[in-house]
Design a protein around this motif. Structure first.
Motif, PDB file in Angstrom:
ATOM      1  N   TRP A 231       0.847  -1.197   0.000  1.00 59.58           N
ATOM      2  CA  TRP A 231       0.000   0.000   0.000  1.00 59.58           C
ATOM      3  C   TRP A 231       0.873   1.234   0.000  1.00 59.58           C
ATOM      4  CZ3 TRP A 231      -4.484   2.139  -0.890  1.00 59.58           C
ATOM      5  CH2 TRP A 231      -4.866   3.316  -0.254  1.00 59.58           C
ATOM      6  N   VAL A 232       0.595   2.178  -0.921  1.00 62.24           N
ATOM      7  CA  VAL A 232       1.291   3.459  -0.968  1.00 62.24           C
ATOM      8  C   VAL A 232       0.254   4.524  -0.643  1.00 62.24           C
ATOM      9  CG1 VAL A 232       2.676   5.050  -2.340  1.00 62.24           C
ATOM     10  CG2 VAL A 232       2.859   2.584  -2.739  1.00 62.24           C
ATOM     11  N   ALA A 233       0.277   4.998   0.592  1.00 66.22           N
ATOM     12  CA  ALA A 233      -0.772   5.899   1.071  1.00 66.22           C
ATOM     13  C   ALA A 233      -0.831   7.198   0.281  1.00 66.22           C
ATOM     14  CB  ALA A 233      -0.554   6.187   2.561  1.00 66.22           C
ATOM     15  N   SER A 234       0.335   7.759  -0.078  1.00 65.30           N
ATOM     16  CA  SER A 234       0.351   9.054  -0.752  1.00 65.30           C
ATOM     17  C   SER A 234      -0.374   9.019  -2.099  1.00 65.30           C
ATOM     18  CB  SER A 234       1.794   9.529  -0.947  1.00 65.30           C
ATOM     19  OG  SER A 234       2.539   8.578  -1.688  1.00 65.30           O
ATOM     20  N   TRP A 235      -0.393   7.858  -2.739  1.00 70.88           N
ATOM     21  CA  TRP A 235      -1.068   7.723  -4.029  1.00 70.88           C
ATOM     22  C   TRP A 235      -2.312   6.839  -3.943  1.00 70.88           C
ATOM     23  CZ3 TRP A 235       0.058  11.269  -7.325  1.00 70.88           C
ATOM     24  CH2 TRP A 235       1.329  11.860  -7.287  1.00 70.88           C
ATOM     25  N   ARG A 236      -2.670   6.436  -2.724  1.00 67.23           N
ATOM     26  CA  ARG A 236      -3.851   5.594  -2.494  1.00 67.23           C
ATOM     27  C   ARG A 236      -3.823   4.383  -3.425  1.00 67.23           C
ATOM     28  NH1 ARG A 236      -7.533  11.055  -2.719  1.00 67.23           N
ATOM     29  NH2 ARG A 236      -6.230  12.179  -1.237  1.00 67.23           N
ATOM     30  N   LEU A 237      -2.643   3.800  -3.510  1.00 67.06           N
ATOM     31  CA  LEU A 237      -2.385   2.766  -4.508  1.00 67.06           C
ATOM     32  C   LEU A 237      -2.085   1.414  -3.855  1.00 67.06           C
ATOM     33  CD1 LEU A 237      -1.991   2.328  -7.609  1.00 67.06           C
ATOM     34  CD2 LEU A 237       0.454   2.752  -7.236  1.00 67.06           C
ATOM     35  N   VAL A 238      -2.826   0.401  -4.267  1.00 68.10           N
ATOM     36  CA  VAL A 238      -2.599  -0.967  -3.828  1.00 68.10           C
ATOM     37  C   VAL A 238      -1.581  -1.617  -4.759  1.00 68.10           C
ATOM     38  CG1 VAL A 238      -3.646  -3.236  -3.451  1.00 68.10           C
ATOM     39  CG2 VAL A 238      -4.943  -1.156  -2.916  1.00 68.10           C
ATOM     40  N   LEU A 239      -0.543  -2.208  -4.173  1.00 65.37           N
ATOM     41  CA  LEU A 239       0.504  -2.862  -4.946  1.00 65.37           C
ATOM     42  C   LEU A 239       0.281  -4.368  -4.990  1.00 65.37           C
ATOM     43  CD1 LEU A 239       3.632  -0.973  -3.519  1.00 65.37           C
ATOM     44  CD2 LEU A 239       2.284  -0.389  -5.543  1.00 65.37           C
ATOM     45  N   PRO A 240       0.734  -5.035  -6.042  1.00 66.95           N
ATOM     46  CA  PRO A 240       0.526  -6.489  -6.138  1.00 66.95           C
ATOM     47  C   PRO A 240       1.457  -7.300  -5.230  1.00 66.95           C
ATOM     48  CG  PRO A 240       1.749  -5.703  -8.040  1.00 66.95           C
ATOM     49  CD  PRO A 240       1.326  -4.485  -7.275  1.00 66.95           C
ATOM     50  N   GLU A 241       2.530  -6.689  -4.776  1.00 66.68           N
ATOM     51  CA  GLU A 241       3.462  -7.315  -3.829  1.00 66.68           C
ATOM     52  C   GLU A 241       3.799  -6.272  -2.764  1.00 66.68           C
ATOM     53  OE1 GLU A 241       4.306 -10.404  -4.023  1.00 66.68           O
ATOM     54  OE2 GLU A 241       3.737 -10.943  -6.070  1.00 66.68           O
ATOM     55  N   ASP A 242       4.568  -6.667  -1.732  1.00 67.62           N
ATOM     56  CA  ASP A 242       4.927  -5.671  -0.728  1.00 67.62           C
ATOM     57  C   ASP A 242       5.786  -4.585  -1.364  1.00 67.62           C
ATOM     58  OD1 ASP A 242       7.937  -6.200  -0.204  1.00 67.62           O
ATOM     59  OD2 ASP A 242       7.063  -8.185   0.037  1.00 67.62           O
ATOM     60  N   GLU A 243       5.788  -3.420  -0.742  1.00 62.50           N
ATOM     61  CA  GLU A 243       6.414  -2.250  -1.359  1.00 62.50           C
ATOM     62  C   GLU A 243       7.894  -2.475  -1.646  1.00 62.50           C
ATOM     63  OE1 GLU A 243       6.629   2.618  -0.880  1.00 62.50           O
ATOM     64  OE2 GLU A 243       5.852   1.402   0.761  1.00 62.50           O
ATOM     65  N   GLU A 244       8.602  -3.141  -0.767  1.00 65.87           N
ATOM     66  CA  GLU A 244      10.033  -3.379  -0.985  1.00 65.87           C
ATOM     67  C   GLU A 244      10.264  -4.205  -2.248  1.00 65.87           C
ATOM     68  OE1 GLU A 244      13.930  -5.285   1.313  1.00 65.87           O
ATOM     69  OE2 GLU A 244      11.963  -5.320   2.262  1.00 65.87           O
ATOM     70  N   VAL A 246       8.178  -4.503  -4.891  1.00 63.49           N
ATOM     71  CA  VAL A 246       7.809  -3.733  -6.080  1.00 63.49           C
ATOM     72  C   VAL A 246       8.866  -2.680  -6.399  1.00 63.49           C
ATOM     73  CG1 VAL A 246       6.093  -2.175  -7.085  1.00 63.49           C
ATOM     74  CG2 VAL A 246       5.342  -4.165  -5.764  1.00 63.49           C
ATOM     75  N   MET A 247       9.408  -2.045  -5.382  1.00 65.36           N
ATOM     76  CA  MET A 247      10.452  -1.049  -5.620  1.00 65.36           C
ATOM     77  C   MET A 247      11.710  -1.687  -6.217  1.00 65.36           C
ATOM     78  SD  MET A 247       9.204   1.878  -5.044  1.00 65.36           S
ATOM     79  CE  MET A 247      10.698   2.881  -5.096  1.00 65.36           C
ATOM     80  N   SER A 248      11.909  -2.969  -5.946  1.00 68.75           N
ATOM     81  CA  SER A 248      13.079  -3.651  -6.530  1.00 68.75           C
ATOM     82  C   SER A 248      12.916  -3.852  -8.029  1.00 68.75           C
ATOM     83  CB  SER A 248      13.289  -5.009  -5.849  1.00 68.75           C
ATOM     84  OG  SER A 248      12.333  -5.961  -6.275  1.00 68.75           O
ATOM     85  N   TRP A 249      11.692  -3.680  -8.538  1.00 73.46           N
ATOM     86  CA  TRP A 249      11.479  -3.800  -9.970  1.00 73.46           C
ATOM     87  C   TRP A 249      11.883  -2.542 -10.718  1.00 73.46           C
ATOM     88  CZ3 TRP A 249       5.655  -5.560  -9.453  1.00 73.46           C
ATOM     89  CH2 TRP A 249       5.603  -6.817  -8.831  1.00 73.46           C
ATOM     90  N   ILE A 250      12.067  -1.441 -10.028  1.00 72.60           N
ATOM     91  CA  ILE A 250      12.398  -0.177 -10.677  1.00 72.60           C
ATOM     92  C   ILE A 250      13.797  -0.252 -11.282  1.00 72.60           C
ATOM     93  CG2 ILE A 250      12.691   2.312 -10.361  1.00 72.60           C
ATOM     94  CD1 ILE A 250       9.854   1.481  -9.880  1.00 72.60           C
ATOM     95  N   THR A 251      13.887  -0.034 -12.577  1.00 72.92           N
ATOM     96  CA  THR A 251      15.180  -0.030 -13.259  1.00 72.92           C
ATOM     97  C   THR A 251      15.869   1.309 -13.014  1.00 72.92           C
ATOM     98  OG1 THR A 251      14.366  -1.495 -14.976  1.00 72.92           O
ATOM     99  CG2 THR A 251      16.344  -0.229 -15.503  1.00 72.92           C
ATOM    100  N   ARG A 252      17.106   1.249 -12.552  1.00 73.30           N
ATOM    101  CA  ARG A 252      17.878   2.461 -12.279  1.00 73.30           C
ATOM    102  C   ARG A 252      18.981   2.590 -13.302  1.00 73.30           C
ATOM    103  NH1 ARG A 252      14.514   5.197  -8.904  1.00 73.30           N
ATOM    104  NH2 ARG A 252      13.847   3.866  -7.178  1.00 73.30           N
ATOM    105  N   SER A 253      19.186   3.820 -13.752  1.00 73.02           N
ATOM    106  CA  SER A 253      20.247   4.060 -14.742  1.00 73.02           C
ATOM    107  C   SER A 253      21.586   4.279 -14.046  1.00 73.02           C
ATOM    108  CB  SER A 253      19.903   5.252 -15.607  1.00 73.02           C
ATOM    109  OG  SER A 253      19.704   6.413 -14.831  1.00 73.02           O
TER     110      SER A 253
END
Length: 253
Positions: A231-244, A246-253
């Motif tokens: 759950w990301v409260a600031s965006w009222r967004l339900v995530l399909p996995e825990d936040e940690e 899902v954040m690991s899916w973010i590709t960083r340059s």
């Protein structure tokens, strides 16, 4: 033009374009039937063919060439657009495209060609490949498409990994598309822009505009069947996995 000259110079072509170029349409139809029987010409679907003659013998057929010849106004979309932009995390085996004239899908050489609705107001740009030019959704339209229907982008994880591989986005344009698409998209795009804020140089003004378009929520990054793992409260967004995760899916340059 002679039939042999045409199939020597056109890799993917339509029956109508072939007959229009021939000196004798009747003779060309008979030559075409013989060529198909011999394998010199291969049918992709009714009215669409591939030459295996001369320099095209054993040559691979680009998905985008098939789509562009079938419908010059078609727009490559979703995961296929990610591939066109060079950011897809994994290879796909389906070519998805918007078209105002093609309504039924077909399979050819291991690729599933699937129309996904009319072009409508989807934003597109001309792309180039060794086989020629074709249309694909813009980077910003691709973000909205893939977050809106992640199943057509290979799933939520594939969508996030691929979309965050973009080096640059027109943030103002993306925010405008998200606002027009409604509060659920404002939530998803806002979360994505927040996650890539530094790398994409996202200003507070754009994020504030998206926050102002949020309704009571909750909204979902994935389908409802995926559950409520994060759950990301600031965006009222339900995530399909825990936040940690899902954040690991973010590709960083």
């Amino acid at each position: 033009m002679k039939f042999s000259d045409y199939i020597d110079s056109h890799h993917v072509f339509t029956t109508s374009s072939l007959l229009e170029a021939m000196d004798s349409a009747g003779a060309a139809e008979e030559q075409l039937r013989r060529a198909v029987r011999s394998g010199t010409v291969e049918r992709v679907r009714r009215g669409l063919l591939v030459s295996n003659h001369g320099r095209f013998e054993d040559a691979p057929v680009e998905q985008t060439e098939v789509v562009a010849v079938l419908d010059a106004g078609a727009v490559v979309s979703y995961h296929s657009a990610l591939e066109s932009h060079g950011v897809a995390h994994n290879a796909g085996f389906a070519c998805r495209f918007r078209s105002d004239s093609v309504r039924s899908g077909f399979d050819f050489r291991g690729v599933a060609y699937r129309p996904c609705g009319p072009v409508g107001n989807a934003r597109s740009k001309t792309m180039r490949s060794p086989a020629g030019t074709y249309l694909a959704t813009t980077r910003e339209q691709t973000v909205v498409d893939c977050l809106g229907k992640p199943a057509l982008a290979g799933g939520v994880e594939e969508a996030v990994r691929s979309l965050t591989a973009f080096v640059y986005l027109d943030v103002e344009e993306l925010v405008g598309l998200a606002v027009d698409a409604g509060p659920s998209m404002a939530s998803r795009v806002g979360w994505l822009l927040s996650a890539k804020k530094a790398e994409w140089h996202v200003g507070e003004e754009g994020l504030s505009l998206l926050e102002g378009r949020l309704g009571p929520g909750p909204y979902r990054l994935g389908p409802a069947s995926a559950g409520s793992a994060g759950w990301v409260a600031s965006w009222r967004l339900v995530l399909p996995e825990d936040e940690e995760e899902v954040m690991s899916w973010i590709t960083r340059s």
